[in-house]
Scaffold this motif. Structure first.
Motif, PDB file in Angstrom:
ATOM      1  N   SER A   1      36.875  43.561  42.943  1.00  0.00           N
ATOM      2  CA  SER A   1      36.267  44.042  41.698  1.00  0.00           C
ATOM      3  C   SER A   1      36.798  43.306  40.472  1.00  0.00           C
ATOM      4  N   ILE A   2      38.016  42.766  40.563  1.00  0.00           N
ATOM      5  CA  ILE A   2      38.616  42.097  39.397  1.00  0.00           C
ATOM      6  C   ILE A   2      37.781  40.900  38.937  1.00  0.00           C
ATOM      7  N   PRO A   3      37.414  39.936  39.818  1.00  0.00           N
ATOM      8  CA  PRO A   3      36.557  38.841  39.343  1.00  0.00           C
ATOM      9  C   PRO A   3      35.174  39.312  38.908  1.00  0.00           C
ATOM     10  N   VAL A   4      34.668  40.374  39.544  1.00  0.00           N
ATOM     11  CA  VAL A   4      33.360  40.907  39.132  1.00  0.00           C
ATOM     12  C   VAL A   4      33.450  41.457  37.714  1.00  0.00           C
ATOM     13  N   TYR A   5      34.551  42.218  37.450  1.00  0.00           N
ATOM     14  CA  TYR A   5      34.768  42.714  36.091  1.00  0.00           C
ATOM     15  C   TYR A   5      34.829  41.554  35.103  1.00  0.00           C
ATOM     16  N   PHE A   6      35.553  40.514  35.463  1.00  0.00           N
ATOM     17  CA  PHE A   6      35.709  39.367  34.571  1.00  0.00           C
ATOM     18  C   PHE A   6      34.356  38.732  34.240  1.00  0.00           C
ATOM     19  N   LEU A   7      33.566  38.466  35.266  1.00  0.00           N
ATOM     20  CA  LEU A   7      32.266  37.811  35.052  1.00  0.00           C
ATOM     21  C   LEU A   7      31.319  38.693  34.253  1.00  0.00           C
ATOM     22  N   MET A   8      31.292  40.001  34.585  1.00  0.00           N
ATOM     23  CA  MET A   8      30.369  40.898  33.900  1.00  0.00           C
ATOM     24  C   MET A   8      30.749  41.068  32.431  1.00  0.00           C
ATOM     25  N   VAL A   9      32.041  41.333  32.174  1.00  0.00           N
ATOM     26  CA  VAL A   9      32.465  41.538  30.787  1.00  0.00           C
ATOM     27  C   VAL A   9      32.303  40.255  29.983  1.00  0.00           C
TER      28      VAL A   9
ATOM     29  N   THR B   1      40.835  45.849  33.206  1.00  0.00           N
ATOM     30  CA  THR B   1      41.461  45.677  34.523  1.00  0.00           C
ATOM     31  C   THR B   1      42.683  46.568  34.673  1.00  0.00           C
ATOM     32  N   ALA B   2      43.514  46.605  33.628  1.00  0.00           N
ATOM     33  CA  ALA B   2      44.712  47.444  33.687  1.00  0.00           C
ATOM     34  C   ALA B   2      44.348  48.921  33.827  1.00  0.00           C
ATOM     35  N   ILE B   3      43.357  49.354  33.054  1.00  0.00           N
ATOM     36  CA  ILE B   3      42.927  50.757  33.150  1.00  0.00           C
ATOM     37  C   ILE B   3      42.357  51.054  34.529  1.00  0.00           C
ATOM     38  N   THR B   4      41.575  50.101  35.045  1.00  0.00           N
ATOM     39  CA  THR B   4      40.985  50.297  36.380  1.00  0.00           C
ATOM     40  C   THR B   4      42.064  50.413  37.454  1.00  0.00           C
TER      41      THR B   4
END
Length: 431
Positions: free
Chosen positions: A23-31, A142-145
């Motif tokens: 999920s971390i790279p997905v979060y990065f790309l989406m945000v 990411t930290a919150i997640t």
């Protein structure tokens, strides 16, 4: 070894961790995509607003030149200039060193170049917006997640254990009853309804299996006890007839030798019969009388009774602290006699046999050339020695007596010495 309940929990934790990593790279790309899209829209709005205001002012060329110079001074992050011709709008990404905070290094900028005309002359407007905050936003999300993931995971583990413990309680109750079950006690196992179909079916199957085994065991014990009782009378009659026949003066030497061999075999059968009766009585809990017995004194009595075997073996008795047990005197004497007779019978004559009583443990040690089979040693009719077979029940009786009083009997062969140990444990009384 791992518990059954922990196996799916481990799989869930691994799966959740993999999902988190993915999920971390997905979060990065989406945000990053959302942030760039919003910045582009922001730049477009600022550009359109700026162009509209400049055009609506209706300035002459001199005023336009002064306004452009003033604009570039007031807005250093933008660039307004006259160009040769009007071109299509374009966007770009660029990394530029932060001139206000050099220690931050390079920042990422999203730029828009748009073209328009003032008084018929083409101009270009360049607007840039800092995208560095997108990385900070991604790091924060990411930290919150991860924080919520850890909280969720810990809560899931605790909740899973609590729910599993409640759901599996009937299973562990059944397991404890099975562990505590003793076939010698010949009692049935009863299980309370759990309300769970699988556990109720398991308990029913176990109850039926236990009932069947108890019935078979009871029938076997009754058969052995009845057979031993019934054999007593005919054995006694045969023995008396052989004694009468042996006293007959008309028999020959060959007949006398034959009768003596028959008597020896008959004596062995009689001993087996008596031992079987003793085992049956022990298993049927017929020796209920108990008294305080000093093991040291009992050893002295057995030692004196075995004085007839001094030519075959020398018994060395060592008694340390006084050990007193609450048991049936006859059974204790039988256990001690069987242990010592086993040591005498299976030693090369003459033998040195050592008997010691220390630290709540009775140890009988005798010499030997080869170790005995520990798995078959305490089983009935097991042959521990081909040279001196015995009845095959002496050590079985020892084990049954120890089981009855929750003592531990063990055997070890080391340095050409057979060692039998009876640990009286916490049930004994030291004084």
């Amino acid at each position: 070894m791992i518990k059954l309940l922990d196996k799916p929990l481990k799989a869930f934790i691994i799966y959740s961790f993999v999902v988190l990593l993915c999920s971390i790279p997905v979060y990065f790309l989406m945000v990053d995509w959302i942030w760039v899209h919003e910045v582009k829209a922001h730049n477009q709005i600022v550009a359109e607003s700026t162009k509209k205001h400049l055009i609506d002012l209706r300035m002459d060329d001199r005023q336009v030149g002064e306004s452009v110079a003033l604009w570039n001074k007031l807005q250093p992050d933008t660039k307004l200039q006259q160009v040769p011709s009007i071109r299509p709008d374009s966007t770009y990404d660029i990394y530029r060193k932060n001139k206000y905070i050099p220690i931050k290094g390079y920042d990422r900028f999203q730029g828009l170049v748009t073209y328009f005309a003032i008084n018929g002359k083409p101009y270009s407007l360049t607007i840039e917006s800092n995208l560095e905050e997108s990385y900070e936003t991604i790091a924060g999300i990411t930290a919150i997640t991860i924080g919520f993931f850890i909280i969720l995971l810990l809560g899931f583990i605790k909740l899973n254990k609590r729910i599993s413990a409640r759901l599996w309680r009937p299973f562990y109750q059944t397991l404890e009853k099975i562990k505590a079950f003793d076939l010698n006690m010949q009692h049935q196992i009863s299980f309370e309804p759990s309300g769970i179909i699988e556990f109720d079916e398991m308990n029913t199957s176990i109850s039926n299996l236990v009932a069947s085994n108890v019935a078979v065991y009871r029938h076997q014990k009754e058969f052995v006890e009845n057979a031993a009782h019934e054999l007593q009378t005919p054995l006694a009659i045969v023995q008396s007839k052989l004694d009468v026949l042996f006293q007959n003066q008309e028999i020959t030497n060959e007949q006398a030798i034959l009768i003596e061999k028959i008597q020896n075999g008959l004596s062995r059968v009689s001993r087996i019969n008596k031992n079987l009766l003793l085992l049956a009585k022990i298993e049927n809990q017929q020796f209920l009388e108990k008294e305080q017995i000093d093991i040291g004194e009992a050893l002295d009595e057995v030692h004196s009774l075995l004085s007839d075997f001094e030519e075959e073996a020398t018994l060395h008795l060592e008694v340390g602290a006084k050990v007193v047990v609450d048991a049936n005197k006859m059974l204790v004497e039988t256990m001690l006699t069987n242990l010592l007779m086993n040591a005498i019978r299976h030693s090369a004559h003459p033998a040195e046999i050592r008997i010691s009583l220390f630290n709540n443990c009775l140890t009988v040690t005798n010499p030997g050339t080869a170790g005995l089979n520990s798995e078959k040693l305490f089983k009935r009719f097991s042959s521990v020695s081909k040279l001196t077979p015995g009845s095959g029940l002496g050590l079985s009786i020892v084990r049954e007596i120890c089981v009855r009083y929750h003592w531990n009997v063990s055997y070890v062969y080391l340095n050409q010495l057979h060692t039998f140990t009876v640990d009286f444990g916490s049930l004994s009384v030291n004084s």
